[in-house]
Every structure is written in structure tokens, then in C-alpha cells.
Design a protein around this motif. Structure first.
Motif, mmCIF file in Angstrom:
data_model
loop_
_atom_site.group_PDB
_atom_site.id
_atom_site.type_symbol
_atom_site.label_atom_id
_atom_site.label_comp_id
_atom_site.label_asym_id
_atom_site.label_seq_id
_atom_site.Cartn_x
_atom_site.Cartn_y
_atom_site.Cartn_z
ATOM 1 N N TYR A 160 2.037 -10.079 10.415
ATOM 2 C CA TYR A 160 2.774 -10.479 9.144
ATOM 3 C C TYR A 160 1.747 -11.286 8.367
ATOM 4 C CZ TYR A 160 5.990 -12.352 5.924
ATOM 5 O OH TYR A 160 6.997 -12.671 4.947
ATOM 6 N N PRO A 161 1.600 -11.020 6.967
ATOM 7 C CA PRO A 161 0.627 -11.506 6.182
ATOM 8 C C PRO A 161 0.879 -12.884 5.977
ATOM 9 C CG PRO A 161 1.945 -9.902 4.921
ATOM 10 C CD PRO A 161 2.330 -9.857 6.245
ATOM 11 N N GLY A 162 -0.215 -13.579 6.148
ATOM 12 C CA GLY A 162 -0.202 -15.071 5.969
ATOM 13 C C GLY A 162 -1.746 -15.820 6.065
ATOM 14 N N THR A 163 -2.184 -16.438 5.296
ATOM 15 C CA THR A 163 -3.421 -17.164 5.550
ATOM 16 C C THR A 163 -3.166 -18.191 6.714
ATOM 17 O OG1 THR A 163 -4.005 -16.640 3.123
ATOM 18 C CG2 THR A 163 -5.327 -18.256 4.277
ATOM 19 N N PRO A 164 -3.985 -18.219 7.606
ATOM 20 C CA PRO A 164 -5.386 -17.767 7.787
ATOM 21 C C PRO A 164 -5.634 -16.401 8.583
ATOM 22 C CG PRO A 164 -5.154 -19.636 9.252
ATOM 23 C CD PRO A 164 -3.912 -19.512 8.633
ATOM 24 N N SER A 165 -4.694 -15.827 8.819
ATOM 25 C CA SER A 165 -4.672 -14.602 9.580
ATOM 26 C C SER A 165 -4.655 -13.250 9.065
ATOM 27 C CB SER A 165 -3.368 -14.852 10.630
ATOM 28 O OG SER A 165 -2.090 -14.269 9.816
ATOM 29 N N SER A 166 -4.417 -13.392 7.772
ATOM 30 C CA SER A 166 -4.286 -11.870 6.892
ATOM 31 C C SER A 166 -5.307 -10.916 7.338
ATOM 32 C CB SER A 166 -4.271 -12.046 5.719
ATOM 33 O OG SER A 166 -2.760 -12.784 5.185
ATOM 34 N N GLU A 167 -6.835 -11.559 7.469
ATOM 35 C CA GLU A 167 -7.923 -10.757 7.532
ATOM 36 C C GLU A 167 -8.196 -9.899 8.835
ATOM 37 O OE1 GLU A 167 -8.008 -14.144 7.046
ATOM 38 O OE2 GLU A 167 -8.737 -14.305 4.873
ATOM 39 N N ILE A 168 -7.280 -10.358 10.029
ATOM 40 C CA ILE A 168 -7.310 -9.593 11.236
ATOM 41 C C ILE A 168 -6.774 -8.131 11.076
ATOM 42 C CG2 ILE A 168 -6.389 -9.487 13.506
ATOM 43 C CD1 ILE A 168 -6.510 -12.764 13.290
ATOM 44 N N LEU A 169 -5.866 -8.101 10.632
ATOM 45 C CA LEU A 169 -4.923 -6.686 10.540
ATOM 46 C C LEU A 169 -6.021 -5.820 9.524
ATOM 47 C CD1 LEU A 169 -3.159 -4.692 11.737
ATOM 48 C CD2 LEU A 169 -1.792 -5.092 9.892
ATOM 49 N N ALA A 170 -6.447 -6.297 8.413
ATOM 50 C CA ALA A 170 -7.356 -5.414 7.446
ATOM 51 C C ALA A 170 -8.676 -5.268 8.237
ATOM 52 C CB ALA A 170 -7.704 -6.608 6.113
ATOM 53 N N GLY A 171 -9.187 -6.274 8.974
ATOM 54 C CA GLY A 171 -10.432 -5.983 9.945
ATOM 55 C C GLY A 171 -10.240 -4.817 10.950
ATOM 56 N N VAL A 172 -9.063 -4.790 11.498
ATOM 57 C CA VAL A 172 -8.795 -3.647 12.445
ATOM 58 C C VAL A 172 -8.569 -2.269 11.589
ATOM 59 C CG1 VAL A 172 -6.813 -2.549 14.007
ATOM 60 C CG2 VAL A 172 -7.462 -5.168 14.062
ATOM 61 N N VAL A 173 -8.061 -2.382 10.589
ATOM 62 C CA VAL A 173 -8.247 -0.983 9.778
ATOM 63 C C VAL A 173 -9.481 -0.437 9.400
ATOM 64 C CG1 VAL A 173 -7.370 0.260 7.437
ATOM 65 C CG2 VAL A 173 -5.896 -1.160 8.862
ATOM 66 N N LYS A 174 -10.253 -1.655 9.143
ATOM 67 C CA LYS A 174 -11.832 -1.382 8.869
ATOM 68 C C LYS A 174 -12.757 -0.729 9.991
ATOM 69 C CE LYS A 174 -14.451 -4.795 8.287
ATOM 70 N NZ LYS A 174 -15.077 -6.122 7.724
ATOM 71 N N PHE A 175 -12.394 -1.447 11.131
ATOM 72 C CA PHE A 175 -13.369 -1.060 12.324
ATOM 73 C C PHE A 175 -12.702 0.218 13.110
ATOM 74 C CE2 PHE A 175 -14.272 -5.670 12.283
ATOM 75 C CZ PHE A 175 -15.636 -5.455 11.910
ATOM 76 N N LYS A 176 -11.466 0.598 12.913
ATOM 77 C CA LYS A 176 -10.932 1.763 13.568
ATOM 78 C C LYS A 176 -11.395 2.905 12.645
ATOM 79 C CE LYS A 176 -6.422 2.476 11.077
ATOM 80 N NZ LYS A 176 -5.081 3.112 11.411
ATOM 81 N N LYS A 177 -11.592 2.821 11.217
ATOM 82 C CA LYS A 177 -12.293 3.841 10.354
ATOM 83 C C LYS A 177 -13.663 3.886 10.744
ATOM 84 C CE LYS A 177 -8.785 3.577 6.777
ATOM 85 N NZ LYS A 177 -8.757 3.207 5.291
ATOM 86 N N GLN A 178 -14.459 2.952 10.948
ATOM 87 C CA GLN A 178 -15.666 2.914 11.376
ATOM 88 C C GLN A 178 -16.245 3.768 12.607
ATOM 89 O OE1 GLN A 178 -17.655 -0.731 10.982
ATOM 90 N NE2 GLN A 178 -17.455 -0.985 8.559
ATOM 91 N N LEU A 179 -15.355 3.207 13.688
ATOM 92 C CA LEU A 179 -15.390 3.537 14.830
ATOM 93 C C LEU A 179 -14.602 4.862 15.313
ATOM 94 C CD1 LEU A 179 -15.504 0.100 16.629
ATOM 95 C CD2 LEU A 179 -17.348 1.461 15.969
ATOM 96 N N LYS A 180 -13.833 5.444 14.399
ATOM 97 C CA LYS A 180 -12.967 6.488 14.602
ATOM 98 C C LYS A 180 -12.168 6.403 15.898
ATOM 99 C CE LYS A 180 -16.336 9.903 12.550
ATOM 100 N NZ LYS A 180 -16.831 8.761 11.528
ATOM 101 N N CYS A 181 -11.470 5.345 15.788
ATOM 102 C CA CYS A 181 -10.452 4.836 16.875
ATOM 103 C C CYS A 181 -9.073 5.135 16.320
ATOM 104 C CB CYS A 181 -10.660 3.550 17.449
ATOM 105 S SG CYS A 181 -12.283 3.392 18.150
ATOM 106 N N ASP A 182 -8.192 5.501 17.423
ATOM 107 C CA ASP A 182 -6.761 5.681 17.035
ATOM 108 C C ASP A 182 -6.027 4.380 17.240
ATOM 109 O OD1 ASP A 182 -4.481 6.875 16.651
ATOM 110 O OD2 ASP A 182 -4.032 7.895 18.520
ATOM 111 N N VAL A 183 -5.754 3.901 16.336
ATOM 112 C CA VAL A 183 -4.862 2.481 16.471
ATOM 113 C C VAL A 183 -3.935 2.550 15.186
ATOM 114 C CG1 VAL A 183 -5.149 -0.222 16.394
ATOM 115 C CG2 VAL A 183 -7.112 1.334 17.168
ATOM 116 N N TYR A 184 -2.885 2.197 15.988
ATOM 117 C CA TYR A 184 -1.450 2.231 14.876
ATOM 118 C C TYR A 184 -1.684 0.832 14.247
ATOM 119 C CZ TYR A 184 3.175 1.610 13.160
ATOM 120 O OH TYR A 184 4.351 1.385 12.432
ATOM 121 N N THR A 185 -1.705 0.532 12.957
ATOM 122 C CA THR A 185 -1.427 -0.551 12.319
ATOM 123 C C THR A 185 -0.378 -0.921 11.485
ATOM 124 O OG1 THR A 185 -2.899 0.046 10.501
ATOM 125 C CG2 THR A 185 -4.233 -0.907 12.318
#
Length: 158
Positions: free
Chosen positions: A27-52
């Protein structure tokens, strides 16, 4: 992967993806919002199947990830510290029902507070629920502890 310079939230996100997390909610809210955005970024870079999923509330985020864990998948949820209050009923229930796949709860506390309206120490909630807490002090520790948290969760079904 080569050495990278990461902030703590990105280190947690990378740790989630590299540890085989299959469901990541927040659930978005500082200071945690960057975590899910990071998961999206790294799952694309590493070609991993992660539901976000950006969830409708902290409780919904918690319960979607918990259900994934009950089905045997590694799952994690992130929220700011006061969001854990919203998910507290589910957290306390999960503490005594247990999990199957590793389940990691990431309540981003904000000592100070610098970006939240209140200060809260979620470690005390974990103590009350009798669930373990890992408290990194550097991004490198945050990365390493994310993988360790999944393993600890699965070993003890907590």
C-alpha cells in the motif's frame, strides 16, 4: 549480478526478487513506496515471474500476500509503520495460524519522524505477536536479511 550501489528499499526489493518471492504487495506510503517499484524494476531486469499489486489498503495487501504464502509461494508485503496498525488483525491471526511459503512483512518505520505523521516502533508489535524481527542497519544487511527472512519464515512456518 555485479556490485550495485542501492538504497535500502531497492536492496530489499532486489533481495525479494533474487530470493524467489512470487507475490509482492504494498500500500503506497512513504517511506515504503519505493519497495514495490523496485520489485517491478528488478523483476523486469532479471526476467523473473513476480506478481505485484498496489492494494486498496494495508489489510488487503497483507491478506493477498498471506494467501499466496498459504498456497506455498514466497510472498511479501510492504507498508509504512502506521499501516501495520490497519493490518494488525490479520497479522496477529497469521502469527498463530502460520504460513507455508515464506512470508515477509516489511513495515517501514520512520524514526524521527521524517516522512510520516507519527513515530511507531513496529518491533514491539512483532514482539507482542511472537514473530521474529530482522532489523538491518545498512543496505547490504537489508539485501541479505531479505533472503534470510524468507528462509526463517519457511523453516518455522511463521
Amino acid at each position: 549480478m555485479s556490485a550495485q550501489l542501492l538504497l535500502g528499499n531497492d536492496a530489499i526489493a532486489l533481495g525479494m526478487v533474487q530470493s524467489g518471492c512470487r507475490v509482492a504487495t504494498a500500500y503506497p506510503g512513504t517511506p515504503s513506496s519505493e519497495i514495490l517499484a523496485g520489485v517491478v524494476k528488478f523483476k523486469k531486469q532479471l526476467k523473473c515471474d513476480v506478481y505485484t499489486e498496489w492494494s486498496a489498503s494495508e489489510k488487503v495487501a497483507f491478506e493477498v500476500a498471506l494467501a499466496a504464502s498459504w498456497s506455498g509461494l514466497r510472498a511479501a508485503t510492504a507498508m509504512k509503520q502506521v499501516g501495520l496498525n490497519v493490518a494488525a488483525d490479520s497479522m496477529f491471526s497469521a502469527a498463530y495460524t502460520g504460513v507455508v511459503g515464506g512470508f515477509v512483512i516489511i513495515p517501514c518505520d520512520d524514526p524521527g519522524p521524517m516522512s510520516s505523521q507519527t513515530e511507531q516502533d513496529s518491533r514491539l508489535m512483532a514482539l507482542t505477536a511472537k514473530i521474529p524481527v530482522l532489523d538491518p542497519s545498512t543496505p547490504a544487511e537489508a539485501f541479505a536479511m531479505t533472503g534470510a527472512a524468507f528462509e526463517l519464515s519457511e523453516r518455522h512456518r511463521l
